[in-house]
Design an enzyme around this catalytic site. Structure first.
Site, PDB file in Angstrom:
ATOM      1  N   ASP A 181      14.478  27.119   8.507  1.00  0.00           N
ATOM      2  CA  ASP A 181      15.737  26.473   8.868  1.00  0.00           C
ATOM      3  C   ASP A 181      16.606  26.519   7.618  1.00  0.00           C
ATOM      4  OD1 ASP A 181      14.639  25.896  11.313  1.00  0.00           O
ATOM      5  OD2 ASP A 181      14.448  23.741  10.992  1.00  0.00           O
ATOM      6  N   ASP A 193      16.118  23.295  22.524  1.00  0.00           N
ATOM      7  CA  ASP A 193      15.866  22.089  21.721  1.00  0.00           C
ATOM      8  C   ASP A 193      15.753  20.866  22.640  1.00  0.00           C
ATOM      9  OD1 ASP A 193      16.210  23.386  19.124  1.00  0.00           O
ATOM     10  OD2 ASP A 193      18.331  23.497  19.622  1.00  0.00           O
TER      11      ASP A 193
HETATM   12  O1  1PR Z   1      22.957  25.944  18.732  1.00  0.00           O
HETATM   13  O2  1PR Z   1      23.106  28.411  18.710  1.00  0.00           O
HETATM   14  O3  1PR Z   1      24.045  27.094  16.827  1.00  0.00           O
HETATM   15  O4  1PR Z   1      21.602  27.308  17.158  1.00  0.00           O
HETATM   16  C1  1PR Z   1      21.183  26.354  16.238  1.00  0.00           C
HETATM   17  C2  1PR Z   1      19.729  26.612  15.938  1.00  0.00           C
HETATM   18  O5  1PR Z   1      19.360  25.765  14.865  1.00  0.00           O
HETATM   19  C3  1PR Z   1      18.819  26.299  17.106  1.00  0.00           C
HETATM   20  O6  1PR Z   1      17.817  27.288  17.195  1.00  0.00           O
HETATM   21  C4  1PR Z   1      18.180  24.955  16.725  1.00  0.00           C
HETATM   22  O7  1PR Z   1      16.820  24.901  17.148  1.00  0.00           O
HETATM   23  C5  1PR Z   1      18.249  24.966  15.208  1.00  0.00           C
HETATM   24  N1  1PR Z   1      18.480  23.629  14.631  1.00  0.00           N
HETATM   25  C6  1PR Z   1      19.629  22.929  14.703  1.00  0.00           C
HETATM   26  N2  1PR Z   1      19.479  21.755  14.016  1.00  0.00           N
HETATM   27  C7  1PR Z   1      18.238  21.755  13.522  1.00  0.00           C
HETATM   28  C8  1PR Z   1      17.654  20.686  12.715  1.00  0.00           C
HETATM   29  O8  1PR Z   1      16.463  20.714  12.368  1.00  0.00           O
HETATM   30  N3  1PR Z   1      18.444  19.669  12.373  1.00  0.00           N
HETATM   31  N4  1PR Z   1      16.373  23.280  13.610  1.00  0.00           N
HETATM   32  C9  1PR Z   1      17.607  22.929  13.911  1.00  0.00           C
HETATM   33  C10 1PR Z   1      15.447  23.353  14.510  1.00  0.00           C
HETATM   34  C11 1PR Z   1      13.332  23.677  14.853  1.00  0.00           C
HETATM   35  C12 1PR Z   1      12.272  24.617  14.626  1.00  0.00           C
HETATM   36  C13 1PR Z   1      11.375  24.170  13.520  1.00  0.00           C
HETATM   37  C14 1PR Z   1      10.158  23.830  14.296  1.00  0.00           C
HETATM   38  C15 1PR Z   1       8.909  23.862  13.533  1.00  0.00           C
HETATM   39  N5  1PR Z   1      14.323  23.772  13.896  1.00  0.00           N
HETATM   40  O9  1PR Z   1      12.567  25.936  14.725  1.00  0.00           O
HETATM   41  O10 1PR Z   1      11.310  25.186  12.625  1.00  0.00           O
HETATM   42  O11 1PR Z   1      10.343  22.581  14.951  1.00  0.00           O
HETATM   43  O12 1PR Z   1       8.873  22.849  12.590  1.00  0.00           O
HETATM   44  P1  1PR Z   1       7.490  22.216  12.130  1.00  0.00           P
HETATM   45  O13 1PR Z   1       6.480  23.312  12.139  1.00  0.00           O
HETATM   46  O14 1PR Z   1       7.738  21.741  10.737  1.00  0.00           O
HETATM   47  O15 1PR Z   1       7.183  21.118  13.092  1.00  0.00           O
HETATM   48  P2  1PR Z   1      23.006  27.164  17.898  1.00  0.00           P
END
Ligand code: 1PR
Length: 478
Positions: A175, A333
């Site tokens: 991320d 999400d």
């Molecule tokens: O909506 O098209 O602009 O895409 C935004 C992208 O950014 C989406 O794929 C969304 O999942 C991601 N995103 C947005 N905000 C966050 C955040 O964390 N605040 N990250 C975010 C989401 C989720 C996972 C993470 C897993 C594994 N990240 O991909 O890597 O949950 O984590 P873990 O193994 O530590 O539990 P758009």
């Protein structure tokens, strides 16, 4: 083919190949050699090899696109495949050419995915492969090296791997966002909250994107994903560092790269309009193999559910039409919402394995947009089914409740979605131990499992995850 015919290249290529000049076709570069293809067609090919390129059949339970690391059955000496042996190579396609009596003397290897299809051909100096050597790690690079320098001495004694079928993938996810100092950093949230709980409240910084991606490649990651997590509010093409990250990463990382965040139509401050296709094209040109769409796919799915009309205008439809569905991932999400009764909402509900805090036995998974900030009136189940119909080739299934918790994947959710669609599903959120990976592969139909925190914090190396999976009898690429 249109471009090759219009520019006169089709004829030139046919002459070149008939004269046995050195040629290496990759993926579509193999398919073009056949008589015709059903993709967006029928479309005539170069007609050098007898056969029609057709779509995989998903009715026999095999997910289409065929995405991931699979085994080859080498049927004749092709020299460029000498180092592959029993190792996996990376495929990503929905269409394939089939072996027949008419083309058998061309075939140098096949691959089994439901049926045996043509994985490579060779005649003299003319080679073509359906898989991607440039994305198949060290064994893939050796294919390219042998093609470029046929004098390279073959080992003829390939190191023994254990490839027999499509492997389950282990994906490292980064991320990425700009911190308060303006540096692009890899961050990691707890249930999507990426700020430290200190007075300064700074964005958690777990390292530099290019270095970490390079490290995960060396550690054996089957794929690397970058999610530009603030892309929903910033314009990604204004975010040149992210494009730079892709360019620099793809110089040294030879497994597939996915990038997501902010893929949508956009009008900048000067009134210039950019289509999501332009945004995606820029990502592909910078080194991405797949793009991932989050928020915009939710809006498109809601619209489609309302109107039942495919406009062809959504990012999802536009990008998958031009680049193929295998290049388009939809990132979901969802947040778990417990219910007393399955009839409390109009969306698909499940009976949960562990009851909710108030003893609730049911739940639905509500989709969110803008990094989990806004809940939408659509469930993960409905979204998954609609985006498959609109052209998504894969689903990245997160779960806000489990993100960063290290307590394991949400098996109820992953089972629900991986049983509902026939495209591959990547399980994400919650990995905290190697056992969580075997659990998700044994209890659900997920094709891949993704983790972030345990790899960034060096709690469990990728290699240990793979060793554990092998011990449990789950095929992975080694
Ligand atoms: O909506 O098209 O602009 O895409 C935004 C992208 O950014 C989406 O794929 C969304 O999942 C991601 N995103 C947005 N905000 C966050 C955040 O964390 N605040 N990250 C975010 C989401 C989720 C996972 C993470 C897993 C594994 N990240 O991909 O890597 O949950 O984590 P873990 O193994 O530590 O539990 P758009």
């Amino acid at each position: 083919m249109d471009v090759l015919v219009k520019t006169g290249m089709a004829e030139a290529l046919c002459t070149y190949i008939k004269n046995d000049r050195p040629f290496l076709g990759i993926c579509l570069g193999l398919q073009l050699l056949f008589e015709s293809s059903e993709e967006n067609g029928p479309v005539n090919g170069l007609g050098l090899i007898p056969g029609v390129v057709g779509r995989f059949n998903s009715s026999n339970g095999f997910r289409v696109p065929h995405i991931g690391w699979n085994a080859l059955q080498i049927t004749k000496d092709s020299e460029i495949l000498d180092d592959i042996g029993d190792h996996h190579v990376y495929f990503v396609h929905s269409y394939r050419a089939m072996p027949s009596d008419d083309n058998k003397e061309w075939i140098s290897s096949t691959c089994n995915y439901g049926d045996d299809f043509i994985a490579s051909i060779r005649r003299g100096n003319v080679h073509a492969v359906q898989f991607h050597p440039e994305k198949s790690g060290d064994v893939g690079l050796s294919v390219l090296r042998r093609f470029l320098d046929p004098k390279t001495q073959g080992t003829k004694n390939p190191t023994q791997g254990k490839a027999s079928k499509l492997a389950k993938r282990v994906i490292a996810c980064l991320d990425v966002r700009t911190n308060d100092k303006g540096d692009l950093v890899v961050t990691k949230g707890d249930q999507y909250d990426v700020r430290e709980h200190t007075k300064e409240n700074e964005v958690r910084n777990l390292g530099k994107p290019v270095e970490l991606a390079g490290q995960y490649y060396k550690d054996g990651a089957d794929e690397v994903s970058f999610l530009n997590i603030t892309g929903f509010r910033d314009f990604p093409l204004g975010d040149l560092p992210m494009l730079q990250v892709l360019r620099r990463t793809s110089e040294n990382v030879f497994v597939p790269l996915t990038v997501g965040g902010g893929i949508r139509d956009f009008t900048d401050a000067n009134g210039r309009h950019y289509t999501s296709l332009e945004v995606a094209s820029e990502y592909f040109r910078s080194g991405a193999d797949k793009i991932s769409i989050g928020s915009d796919a939710v809006h498109a799915a809601e619209e489609y559910m309302k109107t039942k009309v495919k406009t062809g205008k959504s990012s999802l439809e536009q990008i998958s039409k031009v680049y193929g569905s295998q290049a388009v991932v939809v990132s979901i999400d969802p947040r778990r919402v417990y219910l007393k009764s399955p009839n409390d909402v109009q969306f698909k509900t499940i009976r949960v394995t562990k009851p909710g805090p108030g003893g609730e036995e049911y739940a639905w998974y509500q989709c969110t947009v803008n990094g989990g900030r806004e809940g939408r009136p659509i469930g993960a189940y409905e979204l998954a089914k609609v985006v498959e119909e609109l052209g998504a080739g894969e689903i990245l299934l997160n779960c806000i409740d489990c993100d960063g918790q290290g307590k394991g994947f949400d098996i109820d959710l992953i089972k629900l979605i991986s049983d509902a669609v026939s495209i591959p599903v990547i399980a994400s959120s919650g990995a905290g131990a190697a056992e969580h990976f075997s659990e998700v592969f044994m209890e659900t139909n997920a094709s891949a499992a993704l983790a972030a925190g345990i790899f960034h914090r060096k709690e469990v190396p990728i290699q240990s995850v793979k060793e554990h999976l092998l011990k449990e009898g789950i095929e992975v690429r080694v």
